[in-house]
Design a protein around this motif. Structure first.
Motif, PDB file in Angstrom:
ATOM      1  N   PRO A  70     -11.336  67.650 -82.926  1.00 59.19           N
ATOM      2  CA  PRO A  70     -12.475  68.112 -82.120  1.00 59.19           C
ATOM      3  C   PRO A  70     -13.616  67.097 -82.140  1.00 59.19           C
ATOM      4  CG  PRO A  70     -11.645  69.904 -83.459  1.00 59.19           C
ATOM      5  CD  PRO A  70     -10.926  68.656 -83.909  1.00 59.19           C
ATOM      6  N   GLY A  71     -14.199  66.887 -80.960  1.00 58.95           N
ATOM      7  CA  GLY A  71     -15.323  65.965 -80.838  1.00 58.95           C
ATOM      8  C   GLY A  71     -14.952  64.510 -80.666  1.00 58.95           C
ATOM      9  N   VAL A  72     -13.665  64.171 -80.789  1.00 61.22           N
ATOM     10  CA  VAL A  72     -13.210  62.790 -80.630  1.00 61.22           C
ATOM     11  C   VAL A  72     -12.928  62.528 -79.160  1.00 61.22           C
ATOM     12  CG1 VAL A  72     -11.354  61.153 -81.157  1.00 61.22           C
ATOM     13  CG2 VAL A  72     -12.288  62.613 -82.961  1.00 61.22           C
ATOM     14  N   ALA A  73     -13.507  61.466 -78.632  1.00 56.28           N
ATOM     15  CA  ALA A  73     -13.262  61.082 -77.244  1.00 56.28           C
ATOM     16  C   ALA A  73     -11.962  60.294 -77.145  1.00 56.28           C
ATOM     17  CB  ALA A  73     -14.424  60.244 -76.719  1.00 56.28           C
ATOM     18  N   ALA A  74     -11.279  60.439 -76.012  1.00 56.60           N
ATOM     19  CA  ALA A  74     -10.035  59.696 -75.762  1.00 56.60           C
ATOM     20  C   ALA A  74      -9.985  59.295 -74.294  1.00 56.60           C
ATOM     21  CB  ALA A  74      -8.820  60.545 -76.151  1.00 56.60           C
ATOM     22  N   ARG A 118       7.032  71.672 -53.982  1.00 51.25           N
ATOM     23  CA  ARG A 118       7.141  70.240 -53.696  1.00 51.25           C
ATOM     24  C   ARG A 118       6.354  69.411 -54.707  1.00 51.25           C
ATOM     25  NH1 ARG A 118       5.481  73.005 -49.567  1.00 51.25           N
ATOM     26  NH2 ARG A 118       3.430  72.045 -49.578  1.00 51.25           N
ATOM     27  N   VAL A 119       6.976  68.364 -55.223  1.00 51.25           N
ATOM     28  CA  VAL A 119       6.268  67.413 -56.090  1.00 51.25           C
ATOM     29  C   VAL A 119       5.430  66.516 -55.184  1.00 51.25           C
ATOM     30  CG1 VAL A 119       6.495  65.487 -57.702  1.00 51.25           C
ATOM     31  CG2 VAL A 119       8.030  67.458 -57.887  1.00 51.25           C
ATOM     32  N   ILE A 120       4.141  66.405 -55.515  1.00 49.45           N
ATOM     33  CA  ILE A 120       3.205  65.613 -54.723  1.00 49.45           C
ATOM     34  C   ILE A 120       2.952  64.249 -55.360  1.00 49.45           C
ATOM     35  CG2 ILE A 120       0.844  65.534 -53.800  1.00 49.45           C
ATOM     36  CD1 ILE A 120       2.715  67.654 -52.486  1.00 49.45           C
ATOM     37  N   ALA A 121       2.684  64.235 -56.650  1.00 48.37           N
ATOM     38  CA  ALA A 121       2.361  62.976 -57.344  1.00 48.37           C
ATOM     39  C   ALA A 121       2.629  63.122 -58.831  1.00 48.37           C
ATOM     40  CB  ALA A 121       0.904  62.594 -57.103  1.00 48.37           C
ATOM     41  N   ARG A 122       2.821  61.961 -59.481  1.00 43.06           N
ATOM     42  CA  ARG A 122       3.046  61.906 -60.929  1.00 43.06           C
ATOM     43  C   ARG A 122       2.167  60.809 -61.509  1.00 43.06           C
ATOM     44  NH1 ARG A 122       8.546  61.700 -58.965  1.00 43.06           N
ATOM     45  NH2 ARG A 122       9.551  63.706 -59.333  1.00 43.06           N
ATOM     46  N   ALA A 123       1.874  60.939 -62.806  1.00 46.64           N
ATOM     47  CA  ALA A 123       1.103  59.895 -63.486  1.00 46.64           C
ATOM     48  C   ALA A 123       1.570  59.724 -64.915  1.00 46.64           C
ATOM     49  CB  ALA A 123      -0.387  60.227 -63.481  1.00 46.64           C
ATOM     50  N   VAL A 124       1.399  58.503 -65.409  1.00 45.71           N
ATOM     51  CA  VAL A 124       1.597  58.163 -66.814  1.00 45.71           C
ATOM     52  C   VAL A 124       0.294  57.495 -67.236  1.00 45.71           C
ATOM     53  CG1 VAL A 124       2.923  56.788 -68.452  1.00 45.71           C
ATOM     54  CG2 VAL A 124       4.075  57.836 -66.508  1.00 45.71           C
ATOM     55  N   THR A 125      -0.226  57.891 -68.412  1.00 47.96           N
ATOM     56  CA  THR A 125      -1.526  57.395 -68.845  1.00 47.96           C
ATOM     57  C   THR A 125      -1.508  56.894 -70.288  1.00 47.96           C
ATOM     58  OG1 THR A 125      -2.270  59.567 -69.626  1.00 47.96           O
ATOM     59  CG2 THR A 125      -2.708  59.025 -67.327  1.00 47.96           C
ATOM     60  N   SER A 126      -2.482  56.044 -70.591  1.00 50.33           N
ATOM     61  CA  SER A 126      -2.781  55.625 -71.967  1.00 50.33           C
ATOM     62  C   SER A 126      -4.259  55.898 -72.195  1.00 50.33           C
ATOM     63  CB  SER A 126      -2.511  54.138 -72.161  1.00 50.33           C
ATOM     64  OG  SER A 126      -1.139  53.858 -71.962  1.00 50.33           O
ATOM     65  N   HIS A 127      -4.587  56.255 -73.431  1.00 53.84           N
ATOM     66  CA  HIS A 127      -5.952  56.620 -73.790  1.00 53.84           C
ATOM     67  C   HIS A 127      -6.333  55.922 -75.090  1.00 53.84           C
ATOM     68  CE1 HIS A 127      -5.656  60.256 -71.132  1.00 53.84           C
ATOM     69  NE2 HIS A 127      -4.388  59.968 -71.341  1.00 53.84           N
ATOM     70  N   ALA A 128      -7.586  55.491 -75.176  1.00 52.31           N
ATOM     71  CA  ALA A 128      -8.124  54.962 -76.434  1.00 52.31           C
ATOM     72  C   ALA A 128      -8.647  56.159 -77.227  1.00 52.31           C
ATOM     73  CB  ALA A 128      -9.239  53.976 -76.155  1.00 52.31           C
ATOM     74  N   VAL A 129      -8.222  56.292 -78.455  1.00 51.46           N
ATOM     75  CA  VAL A 129      -8.721  57.358 -79.331  1.00 51.46           C
ATOM     76  C   VAL A 129      -9.913  56.772 -80.083  1.00 51.46           C
ATOM     77  CG1 VAL A 129      -8.181  58.929 -81.223  1.00 51.46           C
ATOM     78  CG2 VAL A 129      -6.441  58.404 -79.495  1.00 51.46           C
ATOM     79  N   LEU A 130     -11.107  57.270 -79.773  1.00 53.03           N
ATOM     80  CA  LEU A 130     -12.345  56.711 -80.315  1.00 53.03           C
ATOM     81  C   LEU A 130     -12.827  57.542 -81.495  1.00 53.03           C
ATOM     82  CD1 LEU A 130     -14.150  55.949 -76.943  1.00 53.03           C
ATOM     83  CD2 LEU A 130     -12.673  54.453 -78.296  1.00 53.03           C
ATOM     84  N   VAL A 131     -12.370  57.163 -82.678  1.00 55.57           N
ATOM     85  CA  VAL A 131     -12.737  57.879 -83.888  1.00 55.57           C
ATOM     86  C   VAL A 131     -14.011  57.319 -84.456  1.00 55.57           C
ATOM     87  CG1 VAL A 131     -11.962  58.545 -86.209  1.00 55.57           C
ATOM     88  CG2 VAL A 131     -10.320  58.321 -84.350  1.00 55.57           C
TER      89      VAL A 131
END
Length: 131
Positions: A70-74, A118-131
Motif C-alpha cells: 500500500p502506498g507504493v507507486a508503480a 469481440r476482442v477489441i484490444a490487448r496490452a502488455v505492460t512494464s511498471h517501475a516499482v517505486l519503493v
C-alpha cells in the motif's frame, strides 16, 4: 495521487473524467468497465485508440497496484498495445487485466478489452516499482 482507506492507489481524476468504472482490483486481477460516448470517437466514427489505450493503462495499473505494498507507486515504463478491431460508442467496454509478476523494482501485467463477445484490444505492460 488518489489513495483509498487501505492506502491503495485508486482511480484518479483522469480515469473518472473518461468514465472508467473499476469493478474490482485485487490479487486475481482488475476489471474496469467504460461506456464510450460520441466525444470518445475519432474522425472515422470509431472509438479513439487513445481512449482504448487509457483504459488498458488504467486496468493494468490497478492490477499491479494490488500486488505492491500500500502506498507504493508503480508507474508504467512501457505499454504495448495491439488493436484487434474497432470499438463503437453506445456499447460497454470491459477491460480485464492481471499482474503477471511484481518484483522489488519491476512489475509486468497484461490486459484485454472486449465489447460484447469481440476482442477489441490487448496490452502488455512494464511498471517501475517505486519503493
Amino acid at each position: 495521487m488518489s489513495v483509498d482507506e487501505d492506502g491503495r492507489i485508486g482511480p484518479g481524476p483522469f480515469a473518472r473524467h473518461l468514465g472508467f468504472r473499476p469493478i474490482r482490483a485485487d490479487e486475481d486481477g482488475a476489471v474496469v468497465e467504460a461506456d464510450p460516448r460520441p466525444e470518445h470517437l475519432n474522425g472515422g466514427g470509431i472509438v479513439h485508440g487513445g481512449y482504448l489505450t487509457a483504459l488498458l493503462d488504467s486496468t493494468t495499473g490497478w492490477a499491479v497496484h494490488a500486488h505492491v505494498p500500500p502506498g507504493v507507486a508503480a508507474p508504467h515504463v512501457q505499454l504495448t498495445v495491439q488493436y484487434v478491431r474497432a470499438a463503437v460508442a453506445g456499447e460497454p467496454l470491459v477491460c480485464r487485466g492481471r499482474c503477471l509478476r511484481a518484483g522489488g523494482r519491476i512489475a509486468s501485467a497484461e490486459a484485454e478489452i472486449t465489447q460484447g463477445d469481440r476482442v477489441i484490444a490487448r496490452a502488455v505492460t512494464s511498471h517501475a516499482v517505486l519503493v
